[in-house]
Design a protein around this motif. Structure first.
Motif, PDB file in Angstrom:
ATOM      1  N   UNK A  35     -11.292  -4.263  -3.185  1.00  0.00           N
ATOM      2  CA  UNK A  35     -10.500  -3.397  -2.520  1.00  0.00           C
ATOM      3  C   UNK A  35      -9.623  -3.986  -1.480  1.00  0.00           C
ATOM      4  N   UNK A  36     -10.429  -5.089  -0.890  1.00  0.00           N
ATOM      5  CA  UNK A  36      -9.566  -5.959   0.139  1.00  0.00           C
ATOM      6  C   UNK A  36      -8.506  -6.450  -0.604  1.00  0.00           C
ATOM      7  N   UNK A  37      -8.775  -7.206  -1.512  1.00  0.00           N
ATOM      8  CA  UNK A  37      -7.533  -7.766  -2.473  1.00  0.00           C
ATOM      9  C   UNK A  37      -6.445  -6.791  -2.911  1.00  0.00           C
ATOM     10  N   UNK A  38      -6.604  -5.624  -3.376  1.00  0.00           N
ATOM     11  CA  UNK A  38      -5.906  -4.517  -3.643  1.00  0.00           C
ATOM     12  C   UNK A  38      -5.080  -4.234  -2.423  1.00  0.00           C
ATOM     13  N   UNK A  39      -5.733  -3.890  -1.299  1.00  0.00           N
ATOM     14  CA  UNK A  39      -5.076  -3.602   0.070  1.00  0.00           C
ATOM     15  C   UNK A  39      -3.828  -4.728   0.348  1.00  0.00           C
ATOM     16  N   UNK A  40      -4.480  -5.921   0.145  1.00  0.00           N
ATOM     17  CA  UNK A  40      -3.570  -6.853   0.807  1.00  0.00           C
ATOM     18  C   UNK A  40      -2.248  -7.144  -0.075  1.00  0.00           C
ATOM     19  N   UNK A  41      -2.680  -7.059  -1.383  1.00  0.00           N
ATOM     20  CA  UNK A  41      -1.679  -6.965  -2.471  1.00  0.00           C
ATOM     21  C   UNK A  41      -0.444  -6.185  -2.362  1.00  0.00           C
ATOM     22  N   UNK A  42      -1.022  -4.842  -2.030  1.00  0.00           N
ATOM     23  CA  UNK A  42      -0.115  -3.587  -1.707  1.00  0.00           C
ATOM     24  C   UNK A  42       0.741  -3.798  -0.286  1.00  0.00           C
ATOM     25  N   UNK A  43       0.145  -4.623   0.679  1.00  0.00           N
ATOM     26  CA  UNK A  43       0.863  -4.771   2.004  1.00  0.00           C
ATOM     27  C   UNK A  43       2.082  -5.649   1.938  1.00  0.00           C
ATOM     28  N   UNK A  44       1.427  -7.043   0.888  1.00  0.00           N
ATOM     29  CA  UNK A  44       2.517  -8.182   1.195  1.00  0.00           C
ATOM     30  C   UNK A  44       3.307  -8.189  -0.105  1.00  0.00           C
ATOM     31  N   UNK A  45       3.207  -7.570  -1.322  1.00  0.00           N
ATOM     32  CA  UNK A  45       4.001  -7.638  -2.505  1.00  0.00           C
ATOM     33  C   UNK A  45       5.087  -6.494  -2.384  1.00  0.00           C
ATOM     34  N   UNK A  46       6.423  -7.026  -2.986  1.00  0.00           N
ATOM     35  CA  UNK A  46       7.271  -5.761  -3.350  1.00  0.00           C
ATOM     36  C   UNK A  46       6.841  -4.842  -4.056  1.00  0.00           C
ATOM     37  N   UNK A  47       7.546  -3.629  -4.120  1.00  0.00           N
ATOM     38  CA  UNK A  47       7.150  -2.559  -4.991  1.00  0.00           C
ATOM     39  C   UNK A  47       7.111  -2.874  -6.519  1.00  0.00           C
ATOM     40  N   UNK A  48       8.102  -3.726  -6.638  1.00  0.00           N
ATOM     41  CA  UNK A  48       7.980  -4.131  -8.313  1.00  0.00           C
ATOM     42  C   UNK A  48       7.021  -5.138  -8.568  1.00  0.00           C
ATOM     43  N   UNK A  49       6.662  -6.035  -7.605  1.00  0.00           N
ATOM     44  CA  UNK A  49       5.519  -7.051  -7.669  1.00  0.00           C
ATOM     45  C   UNK A  49       4.245  -6.240  -7.865  1.00  0.00           C
ATOM     46  N   UNK A  50       4.184  -5.265  -7.041  1.00  0.00           N
ATOM     47  CA  UNK A  50       2.918  -4.472  -6.935  1.00  0.00           C
ATOM     48  C   UNK A  50       2.611  -3.711  -8.083  1.00  0.00           C
ATOM     49  N   UNK A  51       3.635  -3.261  -8.616  1.00  0.00           N
ATOM     50  CA  UNK A  51       3.554  -2.480  -9.868  1.00  0.00           C
ATOM     51  C   UNK A  51       3.053  -3.289 -11.103  1.00  0.00           C
ATOM     52  N   UNK A  52       3.712  -4.614 -10.999  1.00  0.00           N
ATOM     53  CA  UNK A  52       3.327  -5.582 -12.261  1.00  0.00           C
ATOM     54  C   UNK A  52       1.789  -6.041 -11.945  1.00  0.00           C
TER      55      UNK A  52
END
Length: 337
Positions: free
Chosen positions: A53-70
């Motif tokens: 959950x921590x990793x997922x939250x950080x990815x959502x905050x730091x990545x662009x929408x396209x990167x997060x979708x991938x």
């Protein structure tokens, strides 16, 4: 206006006194209630899920929408792979924290945690214990070490992590493990025995105060705080310390036979990097790195046994907070501008 101010202050004092009296009465009544059980409860936390959950939250905050979708697409693929491999699971990991006091009173919770693990453990499971203790009473830490030995007897791999200190009784616990990790500057070792006590006999004599102590058995008491100590008593006391040290060394040698006890059982302590060179620990790492490494491949659960607070303690604490809050509000309300 002066009359209203004085009246307000009088009312505030009166209300405060009444509330305080009521709180005391509640505490007294509560203390007379017989509790059905003072036992605690076992709490299990899925550390693997928390890390994800921590990793997922950080990815959502730091990545662009396209990167997060991938990333989410990749995550779903990994989850499917994990589900397929579930049948060939490598086992679970259970984590326990032990922060010991002088009398090792925490062994009561440790016993419950280990009993719970033994009740549900399966082949391939592992236990990690984070030990933090500078040692203390022999019998307390002897029991704590015996609790960890229950895991060894059940052939469940046991790892001990030392982030700060595992000395004396703390190391007695650590040495039971199949593998010991220590942080670079963690304090390890102190395989020795110490005892000290003051003696007030001369002070009592100076003030003409008599002190009597009666025993049955030559060494029922070896050294005393108030009586006059003898050389014979001192010698016997030292012999008992030496005997305890021999037992301590034998215990450590049983679990870590490769140790040079003549070199390490001197009562000295070492830092993690020195300890690995002496064979007191097996690797340098923090508990965080060990747990994160295990969580990458296996499901990690944290086990914690908590003793329930008595009803009287809860009521007393709540009443105290309520009285303080009311008193503070009344003071603020009636404070002259």
């Amino acid at each position: 206006m002066e009359f209203l101010y004085e009246y307000g202050m009088f009312l505030a004092k009166a209300v405060t006194i009444v509330v305080a009296i009521v709180a005391v009465i509640i505490v007294v009544l509560a203390s007379t209630v017989k509790h059905k059980s003072d036992k605690g409860e076992l709490r299990i936390t899925n550390l693997s899920e928390e890390l994800e959950e921590l990793k997922h939250g950080l990815k959502e905050e730091l990545l662009s929408k396209k990167q997060f979708k991938a990333y989410e697409k990749q995550l779903k693929a990994e989850e499917k792979a994990k589900d397929k491999a579930a049948d060939a699971s490598t086992g679970k990991v259970f984590v326990i924290d032990f922060k010991g006091s002088i009398d090792a009173a925490e062994v009561a919770s440790l016993r419950e945690e280990i009993s719970a693990i033994l009740a549900i453990a399966e082949k391939g499971d592992e236990v990690v214990v984070n030990v933090e203790s500078g040692g203390g009473m022999v019998h307390g830490y002897g029991l704590a070490s015996s609790q960890l030995d229950r895991l060894r007897q059940a052939e469940i791999p046991l790892t001990v992590c030392v982030d700060k200190v595992a000395a004396s009784g703390g190391y007695m616990m650590a040495c039971v493990a199949n593998k010991i990790y220590a942080a670079p500057f963690a304090i390890v070792g102190s395989i020795g025995v110490v005892a000290q006590l003051p003696n007030f006999n001369r002070l009592l004599k100076k003030h003409e105060i008599d002190y009597e102590q009666h025993t049955a058995g030559n060494f029922k008491r070896t050294l005393t705080v108030f009586g006059e100590n003898s050389d014979e008593g001192r010698q016997k006391f030292q012999e008992e310390l030496e005997e305890t040290h021999v037992l301590f060394k034998a215990f450590v040698g049983k679990y870590r036979p490769e140790l040079d006890l003549v070199k390490v059982a001197t009562g000295e302590h070492w830092y993690g990097q020195q300890a690995i060179e002496l064979g007191l620990v097996d690797a340098i790492s923090t508990s965080d790195d060990v747990i994160m490494s295990l969580a990458a491949e296996r499901t990690v659960y944290k086990m914690r046994y908590q003793v329930r607070k008595k009803l009287a303690d809860k009521i007393a604490h709540g009443a105290s907070l309520s009285v303080n809050a009311i008193f503070n509000r009344l003071i603020e309300k009636n404070r002259p501008m």
